[in-house]
Design an enzyme around this catalytic site. Structure first.
Site, mmCIF file in Angstrom:
data_model
loop_
_atom_site.group_PDB
_atom_site.id
_atom_site.type_symbol
_atom_site.label_atom_id
_atom_site.label_comp_id
_atom_site.label_asym_id
_atom_site.label_seq_id
_atom_site.Cartn_x
_atom_site.Cartn_y
_atom_site.Cartn_z
ATOM 1 N N ARG A 33 46.205 38.312 39.656
ATOM 2 C CA ARG A 33 46.925 37.774 38.505
ATOM 3 C C ARG A 33 46.401 38.263 37.160
ATOM 4 N NH1 ARG A 33 47.649 34.797 42.607
ATOM 5 N NH2 ARG A 33 45.487 35.351 42.936
ATOM 6 N N THR A 34 45.096 38.161 36.972
ATOM 7 C CA THR A 34 44.561 38.409 35.623
ATOM 8 C C THR A 34 44.743 39.876 35.243
ATOM 9 O OG1 THR A 34 42.953 36.702 36.112
ATOM 10 C CG2 THR A 34 42.556 38.022 34.138
ATOM 11 N N LYS A 74 26.419 54.970 39.685
ATOM 12 C CA LYS A 74 25.339 55.966 39.495
ATOM 13 C C LYS A 74 24.181 55.378 38.705
ATOM 14 C CE LYS A 74 28.964 59.354 38.793
ATOM 15 N NZ LYS A 74 29.552 60.131 37.699
ATOM 16 N N ARG A 105 36.340 41.913 33.654
ATOM 17 C CA ARG A 105 35.876 40.879 34.589
ATOM 18 C C ARG A 105 34.586 41.391 35.216
ATOM 19 N NH1 ARG A 105 39.533 37.792 38.982
ATOM 20 N NH2 ARG A 105 40.061 36.709 37.044
ATOM 21 N N HIS A 112 36.367 31.579 32.182
ATOM 22 C CA HIS A 112 37.607 32.345 32.332
ATOM 23 C C HIS A 112 38.550 31.833 31.242
ATOM 24 C CE1 HIS A 112 40.776 34.630 33.983
ATOM 25 N NE2 HIS A 112 40.770 34.223 35.239
HETATM 26 N N1 CP Z 1 43.511 32.994 38.456
HETATM 27 C C1 CP Z 1 42.918 34.215 38.582
HETATM 28 O O1 CP Z 1 41.957 34.558 37.846
HETATM 29 O O2 CP Z 1 43.452 34.974 39.565
HETATM 30 P P1 CP Z 1 42.950 36.434 39.949
HETATM 31 O O3 CP Z 1 41.549 36.302 40.491
HETATM 32 O O4 CP Z 1 43.931 36.931 40.958
HETATM 33 O O5 CP Z 1 42.936 37.262 38.687
#
Ligand code: CP
Length: 309
Positions: A55-56, A85, A106, A134
């Site tokens: 999603r993100t 590396k 991320r 998040h």
């Molecule tokens: N909700 C969320 O962060 O989903 P993903 O891990 O698929 O990005």
């Protein structure tokens, strides 16, 4: 209008900024407002994902494309960037800053987004840092609550499941402190209870909350059920994980005990904690919630790039 540069954590958001983002996100729901501003045509967003995502990453990609900008990046930066590396995160960010106008990252480590921001020459957006935060998920969660319930003030929200490693719970709790008369029920087994630093922040901000292991105790009182996945990958041992597995499942029986106006949210992915038989119920708002991620991320990119003009 307020401006944003880095988006590192939920505490940096105030109510005015949130409301501006919700208004902009609502505008982005109309495709007539996409791809209209030539300012974006030469802008590049890089996505650096050191942890898995559906999603993100894809909603950020889609958001930048819909705005008219360009996207590059890697969905597996741990393996397909020079990290493998031995390059440091700081060096990677210095280099990628020179190729991009905004970086969405991320990472597995708490605090990685701050480290990136300390050397970046473009905005860094934290798309999840280990068990830390998040913040962009919290934005779409609140936008979804506002859309589904009409307003956020005065609501009672039950957050259920893995409150220790579930970073979305931390960010959502912080962001809720911007709203009035909120009550939060934290429902979890003891071994994945809310971290003390989140609890202390809520106390400091005067937000009412209670902790329990018993979902049935708070079901009737909750306007929103925010179900979460047990973050199996972050547990120190399989034995520890097994203590929490399958503890809270939203299924047809639970639906029957819920109020008619209570909505069910989940940041997704789910791993059995909401039965598929629940999906058809109008109170199941989690797929609509995921769709809102596109609109809020369009609004967020717009704001971050505006702050960088
Ligand atoms: N909700 C969320 O962060 O989903 P993903 O891990 O698929 O990005």
């Amino acid at each position: 209008m307020t401006s944003l540069y880095h988006v590192l954590g939920a505490k940096q958001f105030d109510r005015v900024t949130l409301e501006e983002l919700f208004t902009a996100a609502s505008r982005m729901e109309d495709p007539k407002n996409w791809n209209r501003n030539p300012y974006y045509f030469n802008k590049i967003m890089t996505t650096l994902f050191f942890e898995a995502s559906t999603r993100t990453r894809l909603s950020f990609d889609s958001a930048m494309n819909r705005l008219g900008g360009r996207v590059m990046g890697t969905e597996n930066a741990a393996q397909f960037s020079s990290t493998i590396k031995g390059e440091t995160l700081e060096d990677t960010i210095r280099i990628v800053s020179g190729y991009s106008d905004v970086i969405v990252m991320r990472h597995t480590d708490i605090g990685a987004a701050e480290r990136a921001a300390s050397v970046a020459s473009v905005p860094i957006i934290n798309a999840g840092d280990g068990a830390g935060e998040h913040p962009t998920q919290a934005l779409l969660d609140l936008y979804s609550i506002q859309k589904e319930r009409g307003s956020i003030d005065g609501l009672s929200i039950a957050m259920i499941g893995d409150l220790a490693y579930g970073r979305t719970v931390h960010s959502l709790s912080y962001m809720l402190t911007n709203f009035k008369d909120i009550k939060i029920y934290f429902v979890s087994p003891e071994n994945v209870a809310l971290p003390p630093y989140v609890r202390h922040y809520l106390e400091e901000k005067g937000v009412a909350f209670a902790e329990t292991e018993n979902l049935m105790e708070v079901l009737e009182k909750s306007d929103v059920l925010y179900q979460t996945r047990i973050q199996k990958e972050r547990f120190p041992s399989v034995e520890e994980y097994r203590k929490t597995e399958g503890r809270y499942i939203i299924d047809r029986d639970l639906l029957a005990s819920m109020r008619k106006d209570t909505i069910i949210l989940h940041p997704l992915p789910r791993a059995g904690e909401i039965s598929v038989e629940v999906d058809q119920d109008p109170r199941a708002a989690y797929f609509r919630q995921a769709q809102n991620g596109l609109y809020i991320r369009m609004a967020l990119i717009e704001k971050c790039l505006a702050g960088n003009r």
